[in-house]
Motif scaffolding. Sequence first.
Motif, PDB file in Angstrom:
ATOM      1  N   UNK A  44       0.848  -1.572  -0.231  1.00 30.94           N
ATOM      2  CA  UNK A  44       0.319   0.024  -0.088  1.00 30.94           C
ATOM      3  C   UNK A  44       0.894   1.446   0.112  1.00 30.94           C
ATOM      4  N   UNK A  45       0.686   2.208  -0.468  1.00 22.20           N
ATOM      5  CA  UNK A  45       1.050   3.564  -0.523  1.00 22.20           C
ATOM      6  C   UNK A  45       2.203   3.853  -1.654  1.00 22.20           C
ATOM      7  N   UNK A  46       2.562   2.487  -2.351  1.00 24.13           N
ATOM      8  CA  UNK A  46       4.077   2.327  -2.962  1.00 24.13           C
ATOM      9  C   UNK A  46       3.698   1.981  -4.913  1.00 24.13           C
ATOM     10  N   UNK A  47       5.065   2.123  -5.727  1.00 32.00           N
ATOM     11  CA  UNK A  47       4.074   1.403  -6.908  1.00 32.00           C
ATOM     12  C   UNK A  47       4.876   0.921  -7.745  1.00 32.00           C
ATOM     13  N   UNK A  48       5.520  -0.036  -8.608  1.00 35.42           N
ATOM     14  CA  UNK A  48       6.752  -0.361  -9.033  1.00 35.42           C
ATOM     15  C   UNK A  48       7.519   0.274  -9.617  1.00 35.42           C
TER      16      UNK A  48
END
Length: 96
Positions: A44-48
């Motif tokens: 949650x809250x992260x992007x690849x």
Amino acid sequence: DMFETETSYLLRAEIPGADESNVEVRVERDILSLTADVDFPVPAGFEPRQEGAARRRYERSFRLADDVDAANIDASVRNGLLTLTIPKVQPSVLKV
């Protein structure tokens, strides 16, 4: 890992994140192929940051022994561990 008894082989393969919905076991001629496409959730809250960061593909092939009954292989996946029970063809005994 592979184990053997008089009547069967047991093959175990670790496939982290896998379950029965994303593992494929295929036998073509004398080749047993294992494939799995596993999606890992993005925190949650992260992007690849790189392509395929949340997806893994596993592939492995084995040549089967001549005494294998490929039509009756039993497969199960539990907690990322694939277990295959591969029966051996039992020799025919002809009584005269």
